[in-house]
Motif scaffolding. Structure first.
Motif, mmCIF file in Angstrom:
data_model
loop_
_atom_site.group_PDB
_atom_site.id
_atom_site.type_symbol
_atom_site.label_atom_id
_atom_site.label_comp_id
_atom_site.label_asym_id
_atom_site.label_seq_id
_atom_site.Cartn_x
_atom_site.Cartn_y
_atom_site.Cartn_z
ATOM 1 N N PRO A 88 60.489 -27.570 35.903
ATOM 2 C CA PRO A 88 61.178 -28.713 36.499
ATOM 3 C C PRO A 88 60.322 -29.531 37.468
ATOM 4 O O PRO A 88 60.419 -30.755 37.494
ATOM 5 C CB PRO A 88 62.366 -28.089 37.243
ATOM 6 C CG PRO A 88 62.526 -26.733 36.684
ATOM 7 C CD PRO A 88 61.205 -26.321 36.135
ATOM 8 N N GLU A 89 59.499 -28.883 38.256
ATOM 9 C CA GLU A 89 58.682 -29.630 39.214
ATOM 10 C C GLU A 89 57.630 -30.477 38.510
ATOM 11 O O GLU A 89 57.360 -31.610 38.912
ATOM 12 C CB GLU A 89 58.041 -28.698 40.242
ATOM 13 C CG GLU A 89 59.035 -28.182 41.272
ATOM 14 C CD GLU A 89 59.813 -29.294 41.960
ATOM 15 O OE1 GLU A 89 59.212 -30.299 42.406
ATOM 16 O OE2 GLU A 89 61.053 -29.178 42.043
ATOM 17 N N ARG B 243 58.156 -39.209 37.961
ATOM 18 C CA ARG B 243 57.911 -40.029 39.150
ATOM 19 C C ARG B 243 56.642 -40.861 38.957
ATOM 20 O O ARG B 243 56.629 -42.061 39.216
ATOM 21 C CB ARG B 243 57.773 -39.128 40.382
ATOM 22 C CG ARG B 243 57.528 -39.887 41.679
ATOM 23 C CD ARG B 243 57.498 -38.959 42.903
ATOM 24 N NE ARG B 243 56.550 -37.865 42.750
ATOM 25 C CZ ARG B 243 56.886 -36.562 42.694
ATOM 26 N NH1 ARG B 243 58.134 -36.172 42.792
ATOM 27 N NH2 ARG B 243 55.953 -35.653 42.559
ATOM 28 N N GLU B 244 55.591 -40.225 38.462
ATOM 29 C CA GLU B 244 54.303 -40.903 38.284
ATOM 30 C C GLU B 244 54.358 -42.004 37.226
ATOM 31 O O GLU B 244 53.799 -43.078 37.403
ATOM 32 C CB GLU B 244 53.238 -39.874 37.904
ATOM 33 C CG GLU B 244 51.864 -40.450 37.679
ATOM 34 C CD GLU B 244 50.856 -39.378 37.284
ATOM 35 O OE1 GLU B 244 49.845 -39.750 36.671
ATOM 36 O OE2 GLU B 244 51.070 -38.190 37.576
ATOM 37 N N HIS B 245 55.038 -41.739 36.108
ATOM 38 C CA HIS B 245 55.002 -42.678 34.983
ATOM 39 C C HIS B 245 56.197 -43.621 34.904
ATOM 40 O O HIS B 245 56.081 -44.692 34.309
ATOM 41 C CB HIS B 245 54.850 -41.912 33.671
ATOM 42 C CG HIS B 245 53.542 -41.209 33.562
ATOM 43 N ND1 HIS B 245 52.378 -41.842 33.178
ATOM 44 C CD2 HIS B 245 53.194 -39.930 33.838
ATOM 45 C CE1 HIS B 245 51.385 -40.990 33.209
ATOM 46 N NE2 HIS B 245 51.846 -39.814 33.602
ATOM 47 N N LEU B 246 57.338 -43.223 35.469
ATOM 48 C CA LEU B 246 58.534 -44.069 35.375
ATOM 49 C C LEU B 246 59.070 -44.504 36.734
ATOM 50 O O LEU B 246 60.015 -45.276 36.806
ATOM 51 C CB LEU B 246 59.641 -43.341 34.597
ATOM 52 C CG LEU B 246 59.313 -42.978 33.146
ATOM 53 C CD1 LEU B 246 60.461 -42.207 32.521
ATOM 54 C CD2 LEU B 246 58.981 -44.214 32.334
ATOM 55 N N GLY B 247 58.497 -43.956 37.805
ATOM 56 C CA GLY B 247 58.930 -44.337 39.139
ATOM 57 C C GLY B 247 60.278 -43.772 39.548
ATOM 58 O O GLY B 247 60.911 -44.282 40.461
ATOM 59 N N VAL B 248 60.725 -42.718 38.857
ATOM 60 C CA VAL B 248 62.012 -42.096 39.151
ATOM 61 C C VAL B 248 61.754 -40.660 39.585
ATOM 62 O O VAL B 248 61.150 -39.881 38.843
ATOM 63 C CB VAL B 248 62.950 -42.124 37.923
ATOM 64 C CG1 VAL B 248 64.270 -41.452 38.233
ATOM 65 C CG2 VAL B 248 63.155 -43.557 37.442
ATOM 66 N N ASP B 249 62.228 -40.295 40.774
ATOM 67 C CA ASP B 249 61.934 -38.980 41.344
ATOM 68 C C ASP B 249 63.070 -38.002 41.064
ATOM 69 O O ASP B 249 63.904 -37.727 41.926
ATOM 70 C CB ASP B 249 61.688 -39.109 42.857
ATOM 71 C CG ASP B 249 61.185 -37.814 43.474
ATOM 72 O OD1 ASP B 249 60.744 -36.922 42.722
ATOM 73 O OD2 ASP B 249 61.248 -37.692 44.710
ATOM 74 N N GLU B 250 63.098 -37.509 39.820
ATOM 75 C CA GLU B 250 64.080 -36.501 39.421
ATOM 76 C C GLU B 250 63.584 -35.788 38.173
ATOM 77 O O GLU B 250 62.834 -36.362 37.386
ATOM 78 C CB GLU B 250 65.443 -37.147 39.137
ATOM 79 C CG GLU B 250 65.416 -38.082 37.951
ATOM 80 C CD GLU B 250 66.726 -38.828 37.724
ATOM 81 O OE1 GLU B 250 67.526 -38.925 38.673
ATOM 82 O OE2 GLU B 250 66.934 -39.319 36.609
ATOM 83 N N PRO B 251 64.007 -34.542 37.984
ATOM 84 C CA PRO B 251 63.637 -33.852 36.732
ATOM 85 C C PRO B 251 64.383 -34.490 35.559
ATOM 86 O O PRO B 251 65.399 -35.166 35.746
ATOM 87 C CB PRO B 251 64.080 -32.412 36.952
ATOM 88 C CG PRO B 251 64.901 -32.392 38.177
ATOM 89 C CD PRO B 251 64.756 -33.696 38.884
#
Length: 125
Positions: free
Chosen positions: A44-45, A52-60
């Motif tokens: 998950p991490e 987060r890196e590729h889509l700018g969304v900070d979630e699994p």
């Protein structure tokens, strides 16, 4: 022939053989009978970091796709690099088949919408 390279660094057991077979079946049904595909199973991490890196969304998430050649015509003698489908077994659990189909369809250039949903529906068990 479709070559599937599988890497499991998720920390849990994954049915790599069935995942490879399903990916090949989806590709063959879409008219792709040769190329190289990467299947990566991560925790998950790691998938959270990738999203987060590729889509700018900070979630699994369940699956991410990183296409390379897709359906583009390749020069003679150059193997088709389909790209990588990255799945998180801890997010998908035993329901890994649909996210894998979803990820492989993205590698072929499908975007979210009715056409992709229809393709996915044909793979529901």
């Amino acid at each position: 022939m479709i070559a599937v390279e599988v890497s499991n660094r998720s920390g849990i057991e994954v049915d790599e053989e069935s995942a490879s077979a399903l990916a090949r079946s989806v590709l063959e049904a879409e008219g792709v009978d040769e190329g190289e595909l990467g299947l990566l199973f991560v925790g998950p991490e790691e998938i959270r970091s990738l999203k987060r890196e590729h889509l700018g969304v900070d979630e699994p998430t369940d699956v991410l796709s990183f296409p390379i050649d897709g359906r583009e015509t390749q020069p003679a003698g150059i193997p088709r690099q389909l790209g990588d489908a990255v799945l998180c077994p801890q997010v998908v659990g035993q329901a890994w088949r649909q996210p894998l189909v979803h990820g492989v369809l993205h590698l072929l250039g499908y975007e979210h919408g009715p056409e992709m949903e229809a393709k996915e529906q044909s793979w529901r068990a």
